[in-house]
Design a protein around this motif. Structure first.
Motif, PDB file in Angstrom:
ATOM      1  N   TYR A  31     -35.915 -17.524 -16.318  1.00 35.97           N
ATOM      2  CA  TYR A  31     -35.927 -18.417 -17.534  1.00 35.97           C
ATOM      3  C   TYR A  31     -36.948 -19.424 -17.253  1.00 35.97           C
ATOM      4  O   TYR A  31     -37.301 -19.662 -16.248  1.00 35.97           O
TER       5      TYR A  31
ATOM      6  N   GLN B 144     -39.188 -22.999 -18.889  1.00 36.74           N
ATOM      7  CA  GLN B 144     -39.098 -24.196 -20.011  1.00 36.74           C
ATOM      8  C   GLN B 144     -40.170 -24.953 -19.781  1.00 36.74           C
ATOM      9  O   GLN B 144     -40.486 -25.673 -18.588  1.00 36.74           O
TER      10      GLN B 144
ATOM     11  N   LYS C 166     -40.706 -27.640 -24.883  1.00 40.31           N
ATOM     12  CA  LYS C 166     -40.126 -26.531 -25.751  1.00 40.31           C
ATOM     13  C   LYS C 166     -38.725 -25.994 -25.245  1.00 40.31           C
ATOM     14  O   LYS C 166     -38.370 -26.766 -24.246  1.00 40.31           O
ATOM     15  N   GLN C 167     -38.260 -25.139 -25.683  1.00 40.03           N
ATOM     16  CA  GLN C 167     -36.955 -24.648 -25.285  1.00 40.03           C
ATOM     17  C   GLN C 167     -37.024 -23.786 -24.253  1.00 40.03           C
ATOM     18  O   GLN C 167     -37.939 -22.923 -23.903  1.00 40.03           O
ATOM     19  N   ARG C 168     -35.800 -23.713 -23.662  1.00 40.36           N
ATOM     20  CA  ARG C 168     -35.899 -22.511 -22.446  1.00 40.36           C
ATOM     21  C   ARG C 168     -35.801 -21.239 -22.988  1.00 40.36           C
ATOM     22  O   ARG C 168     -35.319 -21.035 -23.935  1.00 40.36           O
ATOM     23  N   GLU C 169     -36.636 -20.348 -22.434  1.00 45.12           N
ATOM     24  CA  GLU C 169     -36.778 -19.018 -22.871  1.00 45.12           C
ATOM     25  C   GLU C 169     -36.637 -17.828 -21.785  1.00 45.12           C
ATOM     26  O   GLU C 169     -36.825 -18.153 -20.608  1.00 45.12           O
TER      27      GLU C 169
ATOM     28  N   TRP D 108     -26.828 -21.618 -12.699  1.00 48.01           N
ATOM     29  CA  TRP D 108     -28.462 -21.733 -12.870  1.00 48.01           C
ATOM     30  C   TRP D 108     -28.755 -22.367 -11.356  1.00 48.01           C
ATOM     31  O   TRP D 108     -28.124 -23.090 -10.929  1.00 48.01           O
TER      32      TRP D 108
END
Length: 120
Positions: A37, A39, A43-46, A110
């Motif tokens: 992922y 980030q 911005k949001q984590r994607e 994570w």
């Protein structure tokens, strides 16, 4: 109980390549899905890409054809080969692992993140 250690981030020029690695260790019975992922600031984590134990992969549309996710099940390690990188790929990249522990409970972990900066 489980640690994810990422490596391979850094500064790369547009159009260049970079390879990220993430190794899982600890009280692991088996690692199920693994993924990357990212980030970017503000911005949001994607999701970037995921891979399951059978090698089935999923990619974000923005990286299809440029990034490749792979894994070495014997080493509990996942890789992200990044080719033809763009400035918009600049972000902190995080590894995620869905782990079945020795105690037979399932948890998600994570990594600490590794910075990728694409700039000339």
């Amino acid at each position: 109980q489980v640690q994810l250690v990422e490596s391979g981030g850094g500064l790369v020029q547009p159009g260049g390549s970079l390879r990220l690695s993430c190794a899982a260790s600890g009280s692991i019975f088996t690692v199920l899905a693994m993924g990357w992922y990212r980030q970017a600031p503000g911005k949001q984590r994607e999701l970037v890409a995921t891979i399951n134990t059978d090698g089935i992969t999923i990619y974000a549309d923005s990286v299809k054809g440029r990034f490749t996710i792979s894994r070495d099940n014997a080493k509990n390690t996942v890789y992200l080969q990044m080719n033809l990188v763009k400035p918009e790929d600049t972000a902190a990249y995080y590894c995620n692992a869905d782990v079945l522990l020795v105690a037979m409970n399932r948890r998600s972990y994570w990594g600490q993140g590794t910075q990728v900066t694409v700039s000339s």
